[in-house]
Design a protein around this motif. Sequence first.
Motif, short mmCIF file in Angstrom:
data_model
loop_
_atom_site.label_atom_id
_atom_site.label_comp_id
_atom_site.label_asym_id
_atom_site.label_seq_id
_atom_site.Cartn_x
_atom_site.Cartn_y
_atom_site.Cartn_z
N GLU A 236 44.07 -31.15 19.03
CA GLU A 236 42.91 -32.07 19.34
C GLU A 236 41.77 -31.08 19.72
O GLU A 236 41.98 -30.02 20.23
N PRO A 237 40.55 -31.64 19.46
CA PRO A 237 39.41 -30.82 19.80
C PRO A 237 39.20 -30.64 21.29
O PRO A 237 39.64 -31.83 22.24
N ALA A 238 38.89 -29.60 21.96
CA ALA A 238 38.60 -29.32 23.24
C ALA A 238 37.37 -29.88 23.76
O ALA A 238 36.45 -29.36 23.15
N THR A 239 37.20 -30.44 24.95
CA THR A 239 35.91 -30.81 25.35
C THR A 239 35.65 -29.68 26.58
O THR A 239 34.27 -30.15 26.89
N HIS A 240 36.24 -29.03 26.96
CA HIS A 240 35.94 -27.96 27.93
C HIS A 240 36.69 -26.73 27.78
O HIS A 240 37.95 -27.04 27.26
N ALA A 241 36.64 -25.89 28.55
CA ALA A 241 37.38 -24.66 28.06
C ALA A 241 38.61 -24.70 28.51
O ALA A 241 39.62 -24.08 27.76
N GLY A 242 38.87 -25.23 29.44
CA GLY A 242 40.40 -25.52 30.10
C GLY A 242 41.20 -26.33 29.29
O GLY A 242 42.58 -26.41 29.31
N TYR B 275 52.64 -24.37 31.20
CA TYR B 275 51.87 -23.44 30.82
C TYR B 275 51.35 -22.51 31.97
O TYR B 275 51.28 -22.94 33.05
N ILE B 276 51.33 -21.20 31.71
CA ILE B 276 51.06 -20.34 32.76
C ILE B 276 49.87 -19.28 32.43
O ILE B 276 49.59 -18.96 31.37
N ASN B 277 48.83 -19.28 33.54
CA ASN B 277 47.61 -18.80 33.40
C ASN B 277 47.39 -17.78 34.45
O ASN B 277 47.77 -17.95 35.33
N PRO B 278 46.40 -16.95 34.16
CA PRO B 278 46.25 -15.96 35.28
C PRO B 278 45.61 -16.75 36.46
O PRO B 278 44.92 -17.65 36.18
N THR B 279 45.57 -15.97 37.38
CA THR B 279 45.04 -16.79 38.72
C THR B 279 43.25 -16.96 38.62
O THR B 279 42.92 -17.61 39.36
N GLY B 280 42.92 -15.77 38.06
CA GLY B 280 41.51 -15.93 37.85
C GLY B 280 40.91 -17.22 37.20
O GLY B 280 39.76 -17.46 37.17
N GLY B 281 41.85 -18.03 36.50
CA GLY B 281 41.07 -18.83 35.69
C GLY B 281 41.34 -20.48 36.23
O GLY B 281 41.17 -21.39 35.66
N VAL B 282 41.66 -20.49 37.35
CA VAL B 282 42.02 -21.77 38.26
C VAL B 282 40.90 -22.98 37.90
O VAL B 282 41.14 -23.95 37.61
N ASP B 283 39.75 -22.46 38.04
CA ASP B 283 38.42 -23.32 38.27
C ASP B 283 38.37 -23.85 37.00
O ASP B 283 37.51 -25.03 36.76
N ILE B 284 38.79 -23.45 35.91
CA ILE B 284 38.28 -24.16 34.58
C ILE B 284 39.37 -25.01 34.02
O ILE B 284 38.88 -25.82 33.05
#
Length: 230
Positions: free
Chosen positions: A142-148, A163-172
């Motif tokens: 599906e098309p992404a509407t925002h970075a996250g 899904y696991i992401n680095p801690t630096g990306g929490v806000d997105i």
Amino acid sequence: MQPYFFPYLGYYSLIKNTDRFILFDDVQFIRHGWIERNRILKPGEGWQYIAAPLEKVTLGTKINQVKIKSTEDWRDKLLRQLEHYRKRSPFYSQTLEVVKESIALDTDSIVELNKNILIKTCEYIEIPLTIDVFSSMQLEIEPATHAGEWALNITKALDGSEYINPTGGVDIFKKEQFDTAGISIKFMGNNLTPYSQRRGVFESGLSIIDVMMFNAPEQIRTLIDDTYLL
């Protein structure tokens, strides 16, 4: 994750804790990030960059379109930058062989080079790696509407449950979107516990090359496992 050049320990923590690792290469390339360079110790004190030189690109060029500059003998330069480790590093010979195998790939693609780097370093450290390159997967998402939302839509397309992401990306990220999709999201960081670099001041967060120079594979796995979750 975007394809990084000899990345730091936290990158390998993500690899070790995932069943499938995807190099996300279908977004805009940002010069002077971690895609074409990383950091090692320099003689004396402090750190220095190692890098693969890239052809100039215009704004908006995607990572998978970026090419390595073939006119520069960057491989020999990188190996020369490692020579000062010889006198102080107990795993110099082993690490040098891994680096040589990692950069020997005959390619002008920074994505393919960095993929090979991950394969060779993970083989040496003895951690499992199932790796894909997003632009080669031909996924219908599906098309992404925002970075996250990229991560969410890719995970959904692969029938993933977490899904696991680095801690630096929490806000997105919007956790409620993951909850609605029935997908768990976690944020993982590495404590970057100091190890002996055989000098006065410890330089934290350097390339996996530095970690391999001073630690046996089993010690590296222990450092990789030193993680925390948000």
